[in-house]
Write an enzyme that holds these catalytic residues in place. Sequence first.
Site, PDB file in Angstrom:
ATOM      1  N   CYS A  77       0.828  -1.202   0.000  1.00 48.94           N
ATOM      2  CA  CYS A  77       0.000   0.000   0.000  1.00 48.94           C
ATOM      3  C   CYS A  77       0.870   1.263   0.000  1.00 48.94           C
ATOM      4  O   CYS A  77       1.609   1.513  -0.933  1.00 48.94           O
ATOM      5  CB  CYS A  77      -0.974  -0.061   1.175  1.00 48.94           C
ATOM      6  SG  CYS A  77      -2.376   1.059   1.041  1.00 48.94           S
ATOM      7  N   HIS A  78       0.796   2.081   1.055  1.00 47.46           N
ATOM      8  CA  HIS A  78       1.583   3.311   1.168  1.00 47.46           C
ATOM      9  C   HIS A  78       2.986   3.077   1.741  1.00 47.46           C
ATOM     10  O   HIS A  78       3.791   4.008   1.800  1.00 47.46           O
ATOM     11  CB  HIS A  78       0.840   4.334   2.041  1.00 47.46           C
ATOM     12  CG  HIS A  78      -0.341   4.946   1.381  1.00 47.46           C
ATOM     13  ND1 HIS A  78      -1.561   4.299   1.304  1.00 47.46           N
ATOM     14  CD2 HIS A  78      -0.507   6.143   0.770  1.00 47.46           C
ATOM     15  CE1 HIS A  78      -2.412   5.077   0.677  1.00 47.46           C
ATOM     16  NE2 HIS A  78      -1.813   6.193   0.340  1.00 47.46           N
TER      17      HIS A  78
END
Length: 180
Positions: free
Chosen positions: A106-107
């Site tokens: 994800c991030h």
Amino acid sequence: MRIAFLVAPEGVEQIELAQPWKAVRSHGHEPVLVSTRAGQVRAFHHLDRADAFPVDEVVGRTSADAFDALVLPGGLASPDFLRMDEGAVAFVREFFDRGRPVAAICHAPWTLVEADVVRGRTLTSWPSLRTDIRNAGGIWVDEEVTICDNGPNTLVTSRRPRDLKAFCDAFLRVLSGVAA
């Protein structure tokens, strides 16, 4: 194998911590929660507060030498906090310097960008990180999971929570020595 899970004191996406943790443990490995402060970390379900988890080890009091691999769970806030913490960034860079496997979802690649370890590597992430990764010299792809062996270690990346099964499966293959 001892696997470090590095998260900030607040803001990790709970499912991106809990599901890989469970997968690692179910395959006989020892997951270890590492953070920038002692105590507990607060997880989130996107923007809503979720469970708290006890910190096992603290950045600055441990090193990559104590672990066989690193997992960087995502969420919006945790990777952003980590990339602003010099100790956390150095901890991540140590895994690359020592050729140890790293997995990020994800991030979480924001921390990899800050550690300057994406140059020449192919990886995926939450789509909004595409420009950051490219600007740091990485090759961004929109795939469920990417395994990059370009460098001294193997890097496993995925985009989002719905990619977690593929992410966990790929990381477990890397840990077992079967990267493809």
